[in-house]
Design an enzyme around this catalytic site. Structure first.
Site, PDB file in Angstrom:
ATOM      1  N   GLY A 209      -1.002   3.276  -6.453  1.00 30.89           N
ATOM      2  CA  GLY A 209      -0.810   2.092  -5.614  1.00 30.89           C
ATOM      3  C   GLY A 209       0.131   2.384  -4.469  1.00 30.89           C
ATOM      4  CG  ASN A 210       0.106   0.565  -1.027  1.00 32.24           C
ATOM      5  OD1 ASN A 210       0.607  -0.534  -0.851  1.00 32.24           O
ATOM      6  ND2 ASN A 210      -1.215   0.773  -0.929  1.00 32.24           N
ATOM      7  CE1 TYR A 211       7.562   2.115  -4.022  1.00 29.29           C
ATOM      8  CE2 TYR A 211       7.314   3.518  -2.095  1.00 29.29           C
ATOM      9  CZ  TYR A 211       7.728   3.337  -3.394  1.00 29.29           C
ATOM     10  OH  TYR A 211       8.302   4.363  -4.067  1.00 29.29           O
ATOM     11  CB  ALA A 277      -0.998  -1.274   2.299  1.00 27.22           C
TER      12      ALA A 277
END
Ligand code: C5P
Length: 403
Positions: A209-211, A277
């Site tokens: 995943g990402n932030y 994102a």
């Protein structure tokens, strides 16, 4: 808020330290702030802290001991464009509801001709007590605005009812009051949005995943909805989703799911805002069972590219549809942004630079530059709350007649 005269009343709650943040927000927005404190409030926060932030000396007593001069609650009540009491304790709410004017703050409230806002702050039992309930009901019936923390935020689950609304929320309530309801300039407009991160499955318990928090997307969706647009909000996993009758949330997890959800409405929108994102890669063959460390030793994952949602929809877009993308660069060059805009058939790009302090993931502020393909213009916005960045982005979209 510019030039508005605000009496900021502070009472004796542990949340009093937060009123320094509120005072700063108000002053920064151009308001004139006069702080009035109850004697108990001074045990929680030093008057000097507040007068340093706001300018004028903090008022607390009816008479100044040294000069013997009188602090006129009547003058204050007439001077104010609004009075906001934050934090408001059960005791102060009770006194307000019953006219017990034994300090300058309650006296000022009784003389106040301007709208009054209170942000209650106390523990759960005090908040639930019938006495507090009755005070709040009475005050509300007289037109006092009660500011409670927004539901659905993580903190309210942890701390529960009675917690004071965050200074930013109190500020926004005042701002909205003074701005009046948003003009419904976007009625009839249909918007597709992507927001948040995507999760790419490795096995049943792990993902890549990402932030991204989805906060910027949420703020934009709320701004569009407030101006009357209908928004289909395709969101990856996030803590907090936008709420409005004009927003239809479609929750997805992976980039492929997000892509499919967007494709299914490809003919139905006028404007698409690609704020998500999206993970560029996914695991080629996710495991059906949890990968066990003992079984694999060193682990390498085969990654394959995900669809570029904005680029794919860009290929399909009609002459009437407008596309807005986001770019997050660690070393931003405008040529790269302009190149991305033409490659993905975008009409506008909002560039975030992670180099700017206070900008990017998780935080509530952002600093962006807006590029548009229409006249090749760029607009540099200063560091602002994500809500105000959202307003500025939608304003720019209206200015460029995208919407
Ligand atoms: O190329 P880059 O990832 O920087 O492009 C960012 C823009 O493209 C954003 O608007 C983002 O939402 C969108 N995007 C997308 N699908 C992807 C990757 C990016 O829609 N797979």
């Amino acid at each position: 808020m510019k030039g508005k005269k605000i009496v900021l009343g502070i009472t004796g709650s542990i949340a009093a330290y937060k009123s320094a943040v509120l005072a700063r927000l108000l002053v920064k927005a151009g308001a004139e702030v006069q702080v009035v404190m109850t004697p108990a409030a001074k045990e929680f926060i030093a008057p000097l802290t507040l007068s340093t932030l706001t300018g004028p000396a903090v008022l607390s007593e009816f008479f100044e001991e040294r000069s013997g001069s009188w602090n006129s609650h009547v003058d204050l009540g007439v001077w104010a464009d609004a009075m906001v009491i934050a934090p408001a304790t059960a005791s102060t709410l009770g006194k307000m509801a019953n006219g017990i004017a034994d300090n300058l703050l309650v006296t000022t409230y009784l003389s106040c001709r301007a709208p009054v806002f209170v942000a209650p702050a106390m523990d759960l039992d005090m908040f639930a007590h019938p006495s507090t309930k009755r005070s709040l009901e009475t005050l509300a019936s007289w037109g006092v605005h009660i500011i409670e923390p927004k539901e659905g935020e993580l903190a309210s689950h942890l701390v529960g009812k009675g917690r004071m609304a965050e200074p930013e929320e109190i500020f926004q309530t005042l701002e909205k009051y003074f701005d009046g309801p948003a003009k419904k300039t976007l009625e009839g407009l249909s918007v597709l949005m992507t927001s948040g991160p995507t999760y790419e499955k490795i096995d049943p318990v792990r993902f890549i995943g990402n932030y991204s928090s989805g906060k910027m997307g949420k703020a934009i969706a709320e701004e569009l909805a407030e101006r009357g647009a209908k928004v289909t909000f395709v969101s990856g996993p996030v803590e907090s989703l936008p709420k409005s009758d004009n927003i239809h949330v479609v929750s997805v997890e992976s980039a492929e799911e997000m892509y499919r959800a967007c494709l299914s409405v490809r003919d139905e929108y006028d404007v698409a805002v690609f704020c998500a994102a999206v993970a560029d890669y996914r695991v080629a063959t996710p495991n059906d069972h949890k990968i066990k460390r003992e079984q694999v030793g060193a682990l390498s994952l085969d990654l394959i590219p995900n669809p570029d949602i904005s680029a794919e929809l860009g290929k399909l877009k009609s002459a009437k549809q407008w596309h807005i993308g986001f770019a997050l660069e660690t070393n931003a060059e405008s040529e790269a942004v302009i190149d991305k805009m033409s490659r993905k058939h975008l009409d506008m790009i909002v560039l975030n630079s992670l180099q700017n302090e206070g900008a990017g993931f998780k935080v509530d502020t952002n600093k962006v530059t807006i590029f548009d393909a229409l006249n090749g213009g760029t607009v540099d916005l200063p560091l602002m709350s994500k809500r105000n960045v959202a307003k500025a982005i939608v304003d720019r979209m209206e200015e460029l007649r995208f919407i």
